[in-house]
Design a protein around this motif. Structure first.
Motif, PDB file in Angstrom:
ATOM      1  N   CYS A 109      -6.468  -6.336   1.793  1.00  0.00           N
ATOM      2  CA  CYS A 109      -5.394  -5.425   1.372  1.00  0.00           C
ATOM      3  C   CYS A 109      -4.673  -5.979   0.141  1.00  0.00           C
ATOM      4  O   CYS A 109      -4.332  -5.235  -0.768  1.00  0.00           O
ATOM      5  CB  CYS A 109      -4.412  -5.181   2.504  1.00  0.00           C
ATOM      6  SG  CYS A 109      -5.047  -4.094   3.807  1.00  0.00           S
ATOM      7  N   HIS A 110      -4.457  -7.293   0.115  1.00  0.00           N
ATOM      8  CA  HIS A 110      -3.797  -7.888  -1.055  1.00  0.00           C
ATOM      9  C   HIS A 110      -4.671  -7.783  -2.301  1.00  0.00           C
ATOM     10  O   HIS A 110      -4.164  -7.554  -3.394  1.00  0.00           O
ATOM     11  CB  HIS A 110      -3.418  -9.346  -0.773  1.00  0.00           C
ATOM     12  CG  HIS A 110      -2.246  -9.460   0.133  1.00  0.00           C
ATOM     13  ND1 HIS A 110      -0.976  -9.098  -0.232  1.00  0.00           N
ATOM     14  CD2 HIS A 110      -2.167  -9.883   1.420  1.00  0.00           C
ATOM     15  CE1 HIS A 110      -0.144  -9.300   0.778  1.00  0.00           C
ATOM     16  NE2 HIS A 110      -0.839  -9.777   1.805  1.00  0.00           N
ATOM     17  N   TRP A 111      -5.977  -7.939  -2.139  1.00  0.00           N
ATOM     18  CA  TRP A 111      -6.862  -7.795  -3.287  1.00  0.00           C
ATOM     19  C   TRP A 111      -6.838  -6.358  -3.801  1.00  0.00           C
ATOM     20  O   TRP A 111      -6.896  -6.122  -5.013  1.00  0.00           O
ATOM     21  CB  TRP A 111      -8.298  -8.174  -2.930  1.00  0.00           C
ATOM     22  CG  TRP A 111      -8.545  -9.643  -2.990  1.00  0.00           C
ATOM     23  CD1 TRP A 111      -8.643 -10.497  -1.937  1.00  0.00           C
ATOM     24  CD2 TRP A 111      -8.704 -10.446  -4.158  1.00  0.00           C
ATOM     25  NE1 TRP A 111      -8.844 -11.779  -2.372  1.00  0.00           N
ATOM     26  CE2 TRP A 111      -8.893 -11.763  -3.743  1.00  0.00           C
ATOM     27  CE3 TRP A 111      -8.701 -10.161  -5.518  1.00  0.00           C
ATOM     28  CZ2 TRP A 111      -9.076 -12.810  -4.636  1.00  0.00           C
ATOM     29  CZ3 TRP A 111      -8.887 -11.196  -6.405  1.00  0.00           C
ATOM     30  CH2 TRP A 111      -9.066 -12.502  -5.968  1.00  0.00           C
TER      31      TRP A 111
ATOM     32  N   LEU B  21       0.832  -1.197   0.000  1.00  0.00           N
ATOM     33  CA  LEU B  21       0.000   0.000   0.000  1.00  0.00           C
ATOM     34  C   LEU B  21       0.863   1.242   0.000  1.00  0.00           C
ATOM     35  O   LEU B  21       1.956   1.249   0.554  1.00  0.00           O
ATOM     36  CB  LEU B  21      -0.905   0.010   1.238  1.00  0.00           C
ATOM     37  CG  LEU B  21      -1.927  -1.121   1.313  1.00  0.00           C
ATOM     38  CD1 LEU B  21      -2.626  -1.099   2.662  1.00  0.00           C
ATOM     39  CD2 LEU B  21      -2.915  -1.033   0.208  1.00  0.00           C
ATOM     40  N   LYS B  22       0.341   2.284  -0.589  1.00  0.00           N
ATOM     41  CA  LYS B  22       1.090   3.532  -0.667  1.00  0.00           C
ATOM     42  C   LYS B  22       1.118   4.207   0.705  1.00  0.00           C
ATOM     43  O   LYS B  22       0.147   4.136   1.455  1.00  0.00           O
ATOM     44  CB  LYS B  22       0.439   4.463  -1.686  1.00  0.00           C
ATOM     45  CG  LYS B  22       0.510   3.939  -3.096  1.00  0.00           C
ATOM     46  CD  LYS B  22      -0.146   4.893  -4.055  1.00  0.00           C
ATOM     47  CE  LYS B  22      -0.102   4.330  -5.460  1.00  0.00           C
ATOM     48  NZ  LYS B  22      -0.754   5.174  -6.426  1.00  0.00           N
TER      49      LYS B  22
ATOM     50  N   ALA C  88      -4.708   1.065   6.752  1.00  0.00           N
ATOM     51  CA  ALA C  88      -4.909  -0.352   6.451  1.00  0.00           C
ATOM     52  C   ALA C  88      -3.663  -1.122   6.869  1.00  0.00           C
ATOM     53  O   ALA C  88      -2.552  -0.587   6.868  1.00  0.00           O
ATOM     54  CB  ALA C  88      -5.163  -0.533   4.961  1.00  0.00           C
ATOM     55  N   CYS C  89      -3.839  -2.407   7.210  1.00  0.00           N
ATOM     56  CA  CYS C  89      -2.712  -3.213   7.686  1.00  0.00           C
ATOM     57  C   CYS C  89      -1.719  -3.542   6.571  1.00  0.00           C
ATOM     58  O   CYS C  89      -0.529  -3.667   6.810  1.00  0.00           O
ATOM     59  CB  CYS C  89      -3.213  -4.488   8.342  1.00  0.00           C
ATOM     60  SG  CYS C  89      -3.897  -5.715   7.199  1.00  0.00           S
TER      61      CYS C  89
ATOM     62  N   CYS D  35     -10.012  -2.947   4.734  1.00  0.00           N
ATOM     63  CA  CYS D  35      -9.067  -3.730   5.527  1.00  0.00           C
ATOM     64  C   CYS D  35      -9.767  -4.526   6.629  1.00  0.00           C
ATOM     65  O   CYS D  35     -10.665  -4.042   7.302  1.00  0.00           O
ATOM     66  CB  CYS D  35      -8.031  -2.799   6.159  1.00  0.00           C
ATOM     67  SG  CYS D  35      -6.775  -3.666   7.114  1.00  0.00           S
ATOM     68  N   GLU D  36      -9.331  -5.760   6.801  1.00  0.00           N
ATOM     69  CA  GLU D  36      -9.890  -6.640   7.833  1.00  0.00           C
ATOM     70  C   GLU D  36      -9.233  -6.436   9.194  1.00  0.00           C
ATOM     71  O   GLU D  36      -9.791  -6.823  10.217  1.00  0.00           O
ATOM     72  CB  GLU D  36      -9.736  -8.092   7.393  1.00  0.00           C
ATOM     73  CG  GLU D  36     -10.518  -8.399   6.123  1.00  0.00           C
ATOM     74  CD  GLU D  36     -10.210  -9.774   5.570  1.00  0.00           C
ATOM     75  OE1 GLU D  36      -9.586 -10.601   6.269  1.00  0.00           O
ATOM     76  OE2 GLU D  36     -10.594 -10.032   4.416  1.00  0.00           O
TER      77      GLU D  36
END
Length: 68
Positions: free
Chosen positions: A64-66, A1-2, A57-58, A49-50
């Protein structure tokens, strides 16, 4: 993530301190080059984010990967 720009941190923290106050849409405006797109992406990432870490976001959960 940025990474989040330093000048976005206070606004993002304020939004996540009261998530019930978030509306279904936000209008993000400002001059060119201040990172509006990065801000919108950070908001979207945090919403999806979960396992969020505060206002960010984690970066490692499946959501996040999606997003990446």
């Amino acid at each position: 993530l940025k990474p989040v720009y330093a000048w976005h941190e206070a606004t993002l923290q304020g939004l996540w301190e009261r998530p019930e106050a978030l509306h279904h849409g936000l209008l993000i405006t400002g001059p060119a080059g201040i990172g509006k797109g990065a801000f919108a992406e950070a908001m979207a990432a945090r919403l999806l984010c979960e396992n969020p870490n505060g206002y960010q976001a984690c970066g490692v959960c499946p959501a996040c990967h999606w997003l990446e």
